[in-house]
Structures are given as C-alpha cells and as structure tokens.
Scaffold this active site. Structure first.
Site, PDB file in Angstrom:
ATOM      1  N   THR A  71       0.808  -1.190   0.235  1.00  0.00           N
ATOM      2  CA  THR A  71      -0.070  -0.171   0.046  1.00  0.00           C
ATOM      3  C   THR A  71       0.505   1.404  -0.033  1.00  0.00           C
ATOM      4  O   THR A  71       1.389   1.922   1.476  1.00  0.00           O
ATOM      5  CB  THR A  71      -0.934   0.014   0.809  1.00  0.00           C
ATOM      6  OG1 THR A  71      -1.692  -0.946   1.137  1.00  0.00           O
ATOM      7  CG2 THR A  71      -1.881   1.675   1.638  1.00  0.00           C
ATOM      8  N   LYS A 147      -6.591   1.285  -3.987  1.00  0.00           N
ATOM      9  CA  LYS A 147      -6.364   0.619  -2.568  1.00  0.00           C
ATOM     10  C   LYS A 147      -6.881   1.973  -1.875  1.00  0.00           C
ATOM     11  O   LYS A 147      -7.293   1.928  -0.569  1.00  0.00           O
ATOM     12  CB  LYS A 147      -4.878   0.165  -2.984  1.00  0.00           C
ATOM     13  CG  LYS A 147      -4.522  -0.047  -1.816  1.00  0.00           C
ATOM     14  CD  LYS A 147      -5.029  -0.972  -0.480  1.00  0.00           C
ATOM     15  CE  LYS A 147      -5.050  -1.023   0.845  1.00  0.00           C
ATOM     16  NZ  LYS A 147      -5.393  -1.985   1.434  1.00  0.00           N
TER      17      LYS A 147
END
Length: 181
Positions: A71, A147
């Site tokens: 991430t 995301k």
C-alpha cells in the site's frame, strides 16, 4: 502498521514456489522473469527495497517483472513505473485487501494494474495468494488509487457505523440488536 520482514529474494521465490506447489499440486514453477513481490508498509520501505544499492531495480534484468503488493501512494507508484520503464523492466502494482489471517489462508482480494499481458503472466501467483483478482487498468498507479480509495471507504463505513450506533443507543435501542437487525 506492522513492520514488514524483508526476505532475501531467492528464499522468497523458494517459499512461493513451495506454496504454489502445495496448493495446486502442479509441476510448473513460477516464471523466472517474474520478480518476487514486495509487501511493505510504506513508501519509504518500498523505496529502500527498490532503489537501494542492492535493490530490486538493480537486481532485475530487462523484461523482468516487479510486482508491488504494498500500500503506497499514487506518486510513489508513478515513480516506480518510470524507474522500471527506464530500465526496460515491467512493473505491476497489485495491492491487496485483507487482514493477515486472510493472507495466511489465501483469501486476499488483489487489485493489479499494469500492462494487460504482464498482469496475465502474474496471474498464477495471484491465484495462489488470493481469493479473487480484480485487474483495474493498464497503468500501475491506478491500482494504488483504488487501494487508497478502498481504505477511505472502509474507514468511512466504520465511522458511519459508530455514529449510527451512538444515535440509536441514545434513543434507547440496544446496539447489539441494532447490528443484528
């Protein structure tokens, strides 16, 4: 976040191959030109792993694939995309949705983005690590945007649920009953 363990690339390849063979009983190995994925918890950790003296960028041969399952920010993904293109390497950003227990049982949701044919070459790995794969586009930063927006949605739902519980609780409604209804 939790500190990510850094595993030597050759050892991680062995572990992934073992997992792949154990889960599928197949005699085929991971593509030698597919880099091991990075799964780190922040831009600076990914940058160190990629741009360091012995980093992924230096270690990968031309046409090899770096799969980032971390991430990271859209800006960092853009930087990685440019750097890999300059080295004639492929880059797929494939962040995941799922907690560590989902990862341990291969129930992650994987959101890859990159050249379609490169993402398809990575699919056997995604099949081992995840429950479902949702290719999102041809440019790697698209996956990081999805995301981050997904994390925002999750946080928003948690916040909204907390507000709804506070409201009904003040009105005398049992919070557990409210959730179960």
């Amino acid at each position: 976040g939790e500190a990510a363990a850094v595993v030597q690339p050759h050892r991680l390849i062995e572990l992934l191959e073992h997992l792949f063979l154990d889960r599928h009983g197949l005699e085929h190995r991971l593509d030698d030109e597919v880099s091991v994925p990075d799964v780190l918890d922040a831009d600076h950790a990914v940058d160190e792993a990629v741009f360091g003296d012995d980093g992924i960028l230096v270690a990968l041969s031309p046409d090899a694939i770096h799969i980032s399952m971390s991430t990271i920010s859209v800006a960092d993904s853009e930087r990685l995309t440019r750097a890999h293109r300059e080295k004639r390497q492929e880059f797929v950003s494939a962040p995941v949705f799922g907690r560590p227990d989902a990862a341990a049982s291969a129930k992650l949701f994987i959101v890859p983005a990159g050249k379609r044919e490169v993402v398809e070459r990575c699919q056997p790995l995604f099949d081992v690590l995840g429950h479902r794969t949702f290719p999102i586009g041809d440019e790697p930063p698209m996956a990081n945007l999805v995301k981050l927006s997904g994390n925002f949605l999750i946080a928003s739902v948690i916040e909204a649920l907390g507000e709804a519980l506070a409201l009904v609780s003040k009105g005398g409604v049992d919070r557990v009953q409210y959730i179960l209804t």
